[in-house]
Design an enzyme around this catalytic site. Sequence first.
Site, PDB file in Angstrom:
ATOM      1  N   TYR A 124       0.805  -1.225   0.000  1.00 39.82           N
ATOM      2  CA  TYR A 124       0.000   0.000   0.000  1.00 39.82           C
ATOM      3  C   TYR A 124       0.836   1.272   0.000  1.00 39.82           C
ATOM      4  O   TYR A 124       0.404   2.292   0.488  1.00 39.82           O
ATOM      5  CB  TYR A 124      -0.925   0.012   1.222  1.00 39.82           C
ATOM      6  CG  TYR A 124      -1.859  -1.158   1.280  1.00 39.82           C
ATOM      7  CD1 TYR A 124      -2.861  -1.306   0.332  1.00 39.82           C
ATOM      8  CD2 TYR A 124      -1.751  -2.110   2.278  1.00 39.82           C
ATOM      9  CE1 TYR A 124      -3.735  -2.361   0.374  1.00 39.82           C
ATOM     10  CE2 TYR A 124      -2.622  -3.169   2.340  1.00 39.82           C
ATOM     11  CZ  TYR A 124      -3.609  -3.298   1.385  1.00 39.82           C
ATOM     12  OH  TYR A 124      -4.465  -4.352   1.441  1.00 39.82           O
ATOM     13  N   HIS A 136      -6.060   2.766   0.588  1.00 39.17           N
ATOM     14  CA  HIS A 136      -5.927   2.275   1.970  1.00 39.17           C
ATOM     15  C   HIS A 136      -5.758   3.418   2.967  1.00 39.17           C
ATOM     16  O   HIS A 136      -5.069   3.273   3.979  1.00 39.17           O
ATOM     17  CB  HIS A 136      -4.744   1.293   2.065  1.00 39.17           C
ATOM     18  CG  HIS A 136      -5.022   0.112   2.943  1.00 39.17           C
ATOM     19  ND1 HIS A 136      -4.654   0.068   4.259  1.00 39.17           N
ATOM     20  CD2 HIS A 136      -5.627  -1.062   2.690  1.00 39.17           C
ATOM     21  CE1 HIS A 136      -5.028  -1.091   4.783  1.00 39.17           C
ATOM     22  NE2 HIS A 136      -5.617  -1.792   3.850  1.00 39.17           N
ATOM     23  N   HIS A 156     -15.671  -6.835   1.923  1.00 35.99           N
ATOM     24  CA  HIS A 156     -14.261  -7.055   2.215  1.00 35.99           C
ATOM     25  C   HIS A 156     -13.984  -8.567   2.314  1.00 35.99           C
ATOM     26  O   HIS A 156     -14.702  -9.279   3.022  1.00 35.99           O
ATOM     27  CB  HIS A 156     -13.937  -6.380   3.551  1.00 35.99           C
ATOM     28  CG  HIS A 156     -12.500  -6.144   3.807  1.00 35.99           C
ATOM     29  ND1 HIS A 156     -11.931  -6.284   5.048  1.00 35.99           N
ATOM     30  CD2 HIS A 156     -11.491  -5.756   2.986  1.00 35.99           C
ATOM     31  CE1 HIS A 156     -10.646  -5.982   4.985  1.00 35.99           C
ATOM     32  NE2 HIS A 156     -10.345  -5.661   3.748  1.00 35.99           N
ATOM     33  N   GLU A 173     -14.238  -9.492  -3.319  1.00 38.33           N
ATOM     34  CA  GLU A 173     -12.807  -9.713  -3.074  1.00 38.33           C
ATOM     35  C   GLU A 173     -12.641 -11.145  -2.554  1.00 38.33           C
ATOM     36  O   GLU A 173     -13.359 -11.582  -1.658  1.00 38.33           O
ATOM     37  CB  GLU A 173     -12.322  -8.717  -2.016  1.00 38.33           C
ATOM     38  CG  GLU A 173     -10.846  -8.813  -1.713  1.00 38.33           C
ATOM     39  CD  GLU A 173     -10.418  -7.825  -0.637  1.00 38.33           C
ATOM     40  OE1 GLU A 173     -11.240  -7.510   0.239  1.00 38.33           O
ATOM     41  OE2 GLU A 173      -9.267  -7.365  -0.675  1.00 38.33           O
TER      42      GLU A 173
HETATM   43 MG    MG Z   1      -9.025  -2.232   1.252  1.00 39.20          MG
END
Ligand code: MG
Length: 415
Positions: free
Chosen positions: A157, A210, A310, A337
């Site tokens: 990230y 993020h 998520h 996801e």
């Molecule tokens: Mg995320």
Amino acid sequence: MTVAIRDIKAICTAPEGINLVAVKVDTSEPGLYGLGCGTFAYRHLAVKLLVEEYLRPLLLGQNVENIEQLWHLMHHNGYWRNGPIENNAISGVDMALWDIKGKMANMPVYQLLGGKVREGVPIYRHADGRDAAEIGDNIEKYLARGIAHIRVQRGGYGGGAFAAAPATAPEGAPPGVYLDGKRYMRDTLKLMEDLRARFGFEVDFCHDVHERLHPRDSIHFAEELEKFGLFFIEDAIPLERHEYLRELRTKVSTPIAQGELFNHPCEWRHIIAEGLIDFIRVHQSQLGGITPTRKLQLFAEQFGVRTAWHGPGDMSPLAHAANIHLDVAAQNFGLQEWSGTEPPNFVIQEIRGSGEALLDVFPGLPEFRNGYVYPNGRPGLGVDLDEGEAAKYPCENTVARWTQTRLRDGTPHTP
Ligand code: MG
């Protein structure tokens, strides 16, 4: 005859090195039990204690059929509510009660939600790597498995590994995951350019900021990304800075996904009703299980917001299954996801070993085939737990490191 709750316990296990919390609800009916996910990987002992010391005494003897009533009983019993530890504990019980109801009805949970809107669930996976070439090679592996949506990140990230403070930090700065927002933005824009040159616009790419940028930088970054036609940009604005969502909305037409940290209905209600997001990214166990997540899904449907629950590695297969049951039954499903709980899983293999241990502990996962995940058709959630196998992989109670993120000058920052 009433089927009553006979016992409740939390089972902590880490078959892939991530602390998972499964909750088992036993009933007065011999052989009838339910399983749910209460995974808060970085506070697993707190969830276990809450389940066993507070929810168990509250619920012993209660009728397992009254899921809605019991959810509210758990939600209000501690007086203060909507916290992640409490919600995960409630989720473990709530999912287990849905699992039990499905077994009593001899139906998969999606049937209890109204049945299928679609046969299979399109999923997305993560492609990461050091540079565009390596990320591109990982994308090829997914494409070969029929996966048409891929989240791309260069080096996670946008921060380095947990390490001593870099030379750019002030003297005496502690170790941490140091962020360099400007470099992250430059690197990601170059990555998208390289990936579009290699793959064209046939592949749908997602990207997750993020919450690692200041909202001002994030809005600029989203404007620069717009030409690459992302499927969605995720958590560009931190939870605590939602006032910036309206500006992001007016400046870019890239679909906006938000919400894996949400706990409280007030965190999503107005941003959905005011049309500020396109995908709701909630983490089911953070909300308190299937009961509140189904309500959120139906609420979002009224406003044309699609679901993208998520689905990271730090939740159990029970929660992945709960996602899939909701997905097949939701008109406003968008994309799921998927962490790839099925073998052969080259991501898990590369990071943590064979990936087989997870399947030994949790037999009966939803099934991945050629880009889609399918519920396995068994009653309830369709996933079991082998307690003997789970005991082979004890959790470690260590201080989380990847969440110790810092800005260049050492200031702590959202991970
Ligand atoms: Mg995320």
